[in-house]
Design a protein around this motif. Sequence first.
Motif, short mmCIF file in Angstrom:
data_model
loop_
_atom_site.label_atom_id
_atom_site.label_comp_id
_atom_site.label_asym_id
_atom_site.label_seq_id
_atom_site.Cartn_x
_atom_site.Cartn_y
_atom_site.Cartn_z
N ILE A 77 102.68 61.15 25.67
CA ILE A 77 103.49 61.91 26.63
C ILE A 77 102.59 62.87 27.39
N SER A 78 102.69 62.86 28.71
CA SER A 78 102.00 63.84 29.55
C SER A 78 103.04 64.83 30.04
N ALA A 79 102.77 66.14 29.87
CA ALA A 79 103.78 67.15 30.19
C ALA A 79 103.12 68.44 30.67
N ARG A 80 103.96 69.35 31.14
CA ARG A 80 103.52 70.67 31.59
C ARG A 80 104.48 71.71 31.00
N ALA A 81 103.92 72.76 30.45
CA ALA A 81 104.74 73.83 29.88
C ALA A 81 105.35 74.66 31.01
N THR A 82 106.65 74.90 30.95
CA THR A 82 107.31 75.77 31.93
C THR A 82 107.57 77.15 31.37
N GLN A 83 107.12 77.39 30.14
CA GLN A 83 107.10 78.71 29.53
C GLN A 83 105.96 78.68 28.52
N SER A 84 105.54 79.82 28.02
CA SER A 84 104.57 79.84 26.92
C SER A 84 105.27 79.35 25.66
N LEU A 85 104.71 78.32 25.03
CA LEU A 85 105.40 77.62 23.95
C LEU A 85 104.68 77.80 22.61
N SER A 86 105.38 78.30 21.63
CA SER A 86 104.88 78.27 20.25
C SER A 86 105.27 76.96 19.57
N SER A 87 106.37 76.37 20.01
CA SER A 87 106.83 75.06 19.54
C SER A 87 107.77 74.49 20.59
N PHE A 88 108.03 73.19 20.48
CA PHE A 88 108.95 72.54 21.42
C PHE A 88 109.61 71.37 20.72
N ASN A 89 110.71 70.92 21.27
CA ASN A 89 111.49 69.83 20.68
C ASN A 89 111.44 68.58 21.55
N LEU A 90 111.57 67.44 20.90
CA LEU A 90 111.89 66.18 21.56
C LEU A 90 113.12 65.61 20.86
N ASP A 91 113.77 64.65 21.50
CA ASP A 91 114.95 63.99 20.93
C ASP A 91 114.53 62.66 20.33
N LEU A 92 114.92 62.42 19.08
CA LEU A 92 114.64 61.15 18.41
C LEU A 92 115.69 60.96 17.32
N ARG A 93 116.40 59.86 17.37
CA ARG A 93 117.46 59.56 16.41
C ARG A 93 116.94 58.57 15.38
N GLY A 94 117.06 58.95 14.09
CA GLY A 94 116.57 58.08 13.05
C GLY A 94 115.06 57.92 13.17
N LEU A 95 114.54 56.81 12.72
CA LEU A 95 113.12 56.47 12.77
C LEU A 95 112.29 57.54 12.04
N THR A 96 111.16 57.14 11.57
CA THR A 96 110.29 58.01 10.78
C THR A 96 109.06 58.37 11.58
N VAL A 97 108.80 59.66 11.72
CA VAL A 97 107.61 60.12 12.42
C VAL A 97 106.46 60.19 11.42
N ASP A 98 105.33 59.56 11.77
CA ASP A 98 104.19 59.50 10.87
C ASP A 98 103.12 60.54 11.19
N ALA A 99 102.91 60.82 12.45
CA ALA A 99 101.87 61.77 12.84
C ALA A 99 102.11 62.25 14.25
N VAL A 100 101.72 63.50 14.52
CA VAL A 100 101.84 64.08 15.86
C VAL A 100 100.55 64.82 16.18
N LYS A 101 100.05 64.63 17.38
CA LYS A 101 98.92 65.38 17.90
C LYS A 101 99.29 65.99 19.24
#
Length: 477
Positions: A77-101
Amino acid sequence: MRGQKPVVLAAALLTGICLSSGVAAAGNDWGGAKPGSDGAGDSYYPQDGNGGYDIADYNLKVSYDPASHQLKGAQDISARATQSLSSFNLDLRGLTVDAVKVDGRGAKFSRTGDHELVITPARSLRRGEHFEVKIDYHGVPEPIDDPVLGNNGWQYAQAGGAFVAGEPKSAATWYPVNDTPLDKATFHLAITVPDEWGVIANGREKPSFKAPGGTTHVWAEETPIVPYMTTVAIDKWTFDKQKRKDGTPIVSAFAPGVPDSTKQAEAKLPEILDFLESKFGKYPIDAAGGIFLNEQIGFSLETMSRPIYSAGWAGTVPTIVHENAHQWYGDSVAVSHWRDVCLNECFASYATWLWDEAKEGVDLNKQYADDVKKASANFWNGKLYDMGPGKEFTSVYSKGPMMLHALRSYVGQAAFDRVIKTWPSLHRDGNASMQEFQQYTEKVAHKNLQGFFDAWVYGAGKPADQYLFPGGLKPAA
């Protein structure tokens, strides 16, 4: 969308939301980094979508095994912060997340609610900063069970394949996403399936290649797209490929068992697009076509550049006209709030009236008068604006085109033609509200339309005669 049994959906005003690049910014953040909001603010679907960032592109690499239903994904995903972010959310139903960078560094992540993926990067993101997110995940996708429309999102075909279709949400059933119409992005998909299966998706087809486990099929949608309009469909397709006169590629796919009458109807697509272009301005998408299922689902859907159709009843010229009219009204110009859904469905439904008038010689004034005569109190009480969640897809299909035909007489043919042809180009690749449409129509027509919109759009009940029978419209004898 066009329902087998007309159904309604609506949307709400996103209060306090700043639209910059078509996405909600989470307020004026002049202080330290804060979590992005876990919803985009729509009052009908407040937890759908997220705040604090704007996605520019999804680059999705997926492998899928029809036999086991196992999906394995690697999302960039390519994105731009519209505020200073300490964390952010994405939407995902079910499925298992293995790793995030995030920007190449491992990020913490957790799951909350039924679809929130909370990502905490190794360092906070500054407002205005561009960043990259990589997510590895796997699992068996499951559809969303909608009480009115049935299954939405990733669904399984009886013959063993799969397809994605659903509104107002579906994308989060198969990839991490900012699931709001306010955040459009380009969409790139490379999906690997066993060799005997074919694939069709949004946008333009790129060269496929052999890969471990089968063939990788590559599709690219370079027109910014609302998440629920993304799709992929896996089956043993028969493809029909042609081009418009301007070179725009048309790719249509037919599942085994789809009747010849459906293929003959889709063969009219170049003519249909030429006609719609004459009414609504230049075709705003860089590809075209259709996906024709041999499945009985409760709707057909305007998935961008390649609408997806239910079996049998939907493979007709009127439905093809309707779904392709959405490429202007609904896809290129998306709703700002779900309560504005008439801007999608009323116009797509009226496009079939315009087709019948031009191609079949139908007298629309007589049709309108007959429809008024037959209309019940329940019909008139159906709302075209702010109808409430779960009621968006009902009156917009029947009362909606009547409203537009009355508006055509109320403002005059020249003004009406100019409005419907220039509105999509004014808001191309963006979002709009019913109030903005009213204001623009008033500007073009040099006429105050508050009474008309109150009678037809914002209120309920049968309009007064001055709005019901304006101009040359007359009651049926």
